[in-house]
Design an enzyme around this catalytic site. Sequence first.
Site, PDB file in Angstrom:
ATOM      1  N   GLU A  39     -34.167 -39.663 -23.230  1.00  0.00           N
ATOM      2  CA  GLU A  39     -32.945 -39.148 -22.593  1.00  0.00           C
ATOM      3  C   GLU A  39     -32.012 -38.493 -23.614  1.00  0.00           C
ATOM      4  O   GLU A  39     -31.381 -37.484 -23.320  1.00  0.00           O
ATOM      5  CB  GLU A  39     -32.209 -40.274 -21.844  1.00  0.00           C
ATOM      6  N   TYR A 122     -24.660 -40.403 -17.245  1.00  0.00           N
ATOM      7  CA  TYR A 122     -26.011 -40.032 -16.800  1.00  0.00           C
ATOM      8  C   TYR A 122     -27.077 -40.837 -17.544  1.00  0.00           C
ATOM      9  O   TYR A 122     -27.965 -41.449 -16.942  1.00  0.00           O
ATOM     10  CB  TYR A 122     -26.273 -38.514 -16.991  1.00  0.00           C
ATOM     11  N   ASP A 140     -27.453 -35.442 -12.857  1.00  0.00           N
ATOM     12  CA  ASP A 140     -27.594 -34.366 -13.847  1.00  0.00           C
ATOM     13  C   ASP A 140     -27.576 -33.031 -13.097  1.00  0.00           C
ATOM     14  O   ASP A 140     -27.326 -33.003 -11.891  1.00  0.00           O
ATOM     15  CB  ASP A 140     -28.886 -34.542 -14.677  1.00  0.00           C
TER      16      ASP A 140
END
Length: 352
Positions: A39, A122, A140
């Site tokens: 991520e 997020y 997102d």
Amino acid sequence: MTDTKRFFTDCLLTWNRLHNSRSMPWKGEKNPYKIWLSEIILQQTRVEQGWPYYERFITNYPVVEKLAAAPEEEVFRLWQGLGYYARCKNMLAAAREIAGKHKGAFPNTYEGITSLKGVGAYTAAAIASFAFNLPHAVLDGNVYRVLARFFGIDTPTDTTAGKKLFTQLAQEVLAKDQPATYNQAIMDFGAVVCKPQQPLCTACPLASRCEAHQKGLTDLVPVKSKKLVIKKRFFHYLLLEQQDHVYIRKRTEKDIWQNLHEFILLETPAPANDTDLLQSPACRRLLGKHRYRIVGSTAEIKQQLTHQTIHARFIRLSVGAAFPAPDGFQPVATTQLKKYAFPKIIVDYLQR
Ligand code: SF4
């Protein structure tokens, strides 16, 4: 949940079960360290670009302790080319916190995850749901787009009101009993069906109730209130060559490429040729009365960043042994330059 919202969630889960063939190396991963790494790498980065970096990081640092113990220079070199170097710095700080304060155990609550450096809402929702199956909806660019189009929302996504509205809606339509599957499904759906350009509306299982499709608004939502302003910057790198050494320094200012290395940089407000540059006050201060020889210079090389376009030129100057080291710079043998982390534009130049 209303009937339309339930339809939305059920459709996405069915599409995911029957038609989602999007593959990524970290998909289905349950290890929070690996999910976190993927991520962080994917923030502001396309999957195709981030993929080889993820594999390199996992190979070099299979566990968080390995990453935490790695020298900063080595980690920056591995990150080279990905941009947004603050991410790399935060990633290393978070790895050191997990390895030290948390004794290698990744935080397993949403609050614990958000307390890590460089982890925003997020990323925290992604780690919490994928690794620990906690019911937190990801939001997102893909999710904003799918929600805005299906529910026909024209509130700008970059406003406080927009963020609040989309956050609430995303959380409402989340399949709370399978948050990991649902979160992956909606992001994949946004990437392969409800794409930014030319969404596949005719093959879309949501089409019968999609507001944007029904009203011909797919190109108009989601809406952003601010237009991205791109600034032009003109960089002139002087490679001051003294025998087989060249001068470099680490960038420390709060600017792009912090912590990466560079040659002597002269920035001008507009394009400048070699003559203009060498006669500029900054260059005259640097070179003083010392003799130098122009070895060569390049045409402009461009690099596009999110908010800036960098126009860079490289000018090689040969100076004698008596030339004093410029303030803050160190001489490095040209054969050793590969040991330092540089911005992509310099790496490209050196590779040429
Ligand atoms: S119908 Fe088109 S715009 Fe609507 S969700 Fe499907 S792909 Fe997106």
